[in-house]
Scaffold this active site. Structure first.
Site, PDB file in Angstrom:
ATOM      1  N   ARG A 232       0.855  -1.151   0.117  1.00 21.29           N
ATOM      2  CA  ARG A 232      -0.014   0.057   0.084  1.00 21.29           C
ATOM      3  C   ARG A 232       0.865   1.200  -0.034  1.00 21.29           C
ATOM      4  O   ARG A 232       1.741   1.290   0.656  1.00 21.29           O
ATOM      5  CB  ARG A 232      -1.013  -0.132   1.201  1.00 21.29           C
ATOM      6  CG  ARG A 232      -1.942  -1.146   1.416  1.00 21.29           C
ATOM      7  CD  ARG A 232      -3.108  -0.781   0.109  1.00 21.29           C
ATOM      8  NE  ARG A 232      -4.076  -1.856   0.091  1.00 21.29           N
ATOM      9  CZ  ARG A 232      -4.087  -2.936  -0.550  1.00 21.29           C
ATOM     10  NH1 ARG A 232      -2.918  -3.051  -1.356  1.00 21.29           N
ATOM     11  NH2 ARG A 232      -4.942  -3.805  -0.502  1.00 21.29           N
ATOM     12  N   GLU A 261      -1.153   7.645  -5.756  1.00 17.23           N
ATOM     13  CA  GLU A 261      -1.112   7.175  -7.390  1.00 17.23           C
ATOM     14  C   GLU A 261      -2.524   7.312  -8.032  1.00 17.23           C
ATOM     15  O   GLU A 261      -2.724   7.101  -9.183  1.00 17.23           O
ATOM     16  CB  GLU A 261      -1.011   5.556  -7.160  1.00 17.23           C
ATOM     17  CG  GLU A 261      -2.084   4.744  -6.440  1.00 17.23           C
ATOM     18  CD  GLU A 261      -1.770   3.543  -6.450  1.00 17.23           C
ATOM     19  OE1 GLU A 261      -2.539   2.775  -6.913  1.00 17.23           O
ATOM     20  OE2 GLU A 261      -0.577   3.064  -5.995  1.00 17.23           O
ATOM     21  N   HIS A 293       1.510  -0.100 -10.333  1.00 19.06           N
ATOM     22  CA  HIS A 293       0.681  -1.073  -9.497  1.00 19.06           C
ATOM     23  C   HIS A 293       0.503  -2.157 -10.471  1.00 19.06           C
ATOM     24  O   HIS A 293      -0.847  -2.788 -10.459  1.00 19.06           O
ATOM     25  CB  HIS A 293      -0.677  -0.191  -9.307  1.00 19.06           C
ATOM     26  CG  HIS A 293      -1.312  -0.830  -8.180  1.00 19.06           C
ATOM     27  ND1 HIS A 293      -1.856  -0.017  -7.253  1.00 19.06           N
ATOM     28  CD2 HIS A 293      -1.584  -2.072  -7.732  1.00 19.06           C
ATOM     29  CE1 HIS A 293      -2.502  -0.582  -6.223  1.00 19.06           C
ATOM     30  NE2 HIS A 293      -2.318  -1.990  -6.470  1.00 19.06           N
TER      31      HIS A 293
END
Length: 328
Positions: A232, A261, A293
């Site tokens: 995270r 993000e 990601h």
């Protein structure tokens, strides 16, 4: 059920379309994120399938409930962007995908470690320009080095198995340690900070661990640390990380997630001027490796996500429990 699937890309649509052959649900795909501008698109749908950066705060949930939505299906493990108290009050069920190929995240973690340590990303750029100099590309053996694994859930354990195969000494921290037969030593965070050569994060986001790796934590670490975050973004204080890179405490930083993000990842921003100054400073460093990601992005993980999500929605439709419910 009529299901609106937000924040989709081609790979999402392909995996869901294939998996849905056994469920026969009515899927409508939207490429844009779910937020206060797009929530009205949920009108007429029974279920919402959302992703990690979609906005599921109380105002959005109210709009969804008013439009007849009955269940929110997060096609990810994290749910920190979902207001669970508001969902319960609005009689909205929320389900997640608690586990989807933890090996996909673990293997990406190793990829970041190897690339940073052996400067593979820099070597690739050089050789494309016919520069075959080895100056500045010296790494070190992971074998015999100490790694600190923070978080020993499914992904943490999968990562530990790989790191054990490299011959690393493994220290672990978790508020709820489990019995492992992998030669792992549980210890405190301060002990990890003081002893580890590499730290890799594999824990969920919570108020308690927000910015757990910050200026104070970096001050306790040995110089030349490698930090990996595939968990995270909010676990790492990005501004403090910049200073730790400048001082040499961090010698290599690999991140697949970033605390800001939401307006960057999963989009083509190559023709835009990035406004996030912290991101620009980090990404300009040769010893920082960003991926957008993508640690989850394997065929196995995508298939597992689609399968679990559609199973949960189908169970809800039948008035049954899937075991993935967050509202009890």
């Amino acid at each position: 059920m009529k299901i609106a699937v937000f924040s989709t890309k081609g790979y999402d649509q392909k995996s869901f379309a294939h998996t849905n052959k056994q469920f026969h649900q009515q899927l409508t795909y939207f490429e844009f994120q779910l937020n206060h501008h797009t929530a009205k698109m949920a009108e007429g749908f029974d279920a919402i399938c959302a992703f990690v950066n979609d906005d599921l705060s109380e105002p959005i949930l109210k709009i969804l409930a008013e439009q007849g939505v009955k269940i929110i299906a997060m096609r990810c493990a994290g749910f920190d962007r979902v207001d669970l108290e508001a969902a319960k009050a609005l009689n909205l069920q929320v389900v997640t995908v608690p586990a989807y190929s933890p090996e996909s995240i673990a293997e990406h973690t190793l990829g970041l470690m190897l690339s940073l340590n052996r400067r593979i990303h820099r070597a690739y750029q050089r050789t494309r320009d016919a520069n075959f100099s080895l100056e500045g590309l010296t790494g070190y053996n992971f074998h015999g080095r100490t790694v600190g694994v923070i978080g020993t859930g499914r992904i943490g354990i999968a990562t530990i198995r790989i790191l054990k195969g490299l011959g690393m000494n493994i220290l672990a921290y978790d508020p709820y340690p489990i019995a492992l037969e992998l030669g792992v030593t549980y210890c405190t965070l301060d002990e990890i900070y003081a002893q580890a050569n590499v730290i890799t994060l594999h824990c969920p986001m919570s108020k308690e661990n927000y910015h757990m790796l910050n200026r104070k934590a970096f001050a306790k670490m040995r110089r030349g640390m490698m930090i990996i975050n595939t968990s995270r973004g909010g676990l790492l204080d990005s501004s403090d990380a910049v200073e730790a890179l400048k001082s040499g405490i961090i010698s290599a930083l690999g991140v697949d997630v970033y605390e800001n993000e939401k307006d960057l990842f999963f989009q083509d921003k190559s023709n835009d001027i990035i406004q996030d100054d912290v991101f620009r400073r980090l990404s300009s460093c040769h010893n920082v490796l960003f991926t957008g990601h993508q640690a989850f992005l394997t065929e196995e993980a995508l298939g597992s996500i689609a399968q679990t999500t559609l199973e949960s929605i189908t169970s809800f439709e039948k008035g049954e429990l899937s075991g993935n419910e967050l509202i009890k």
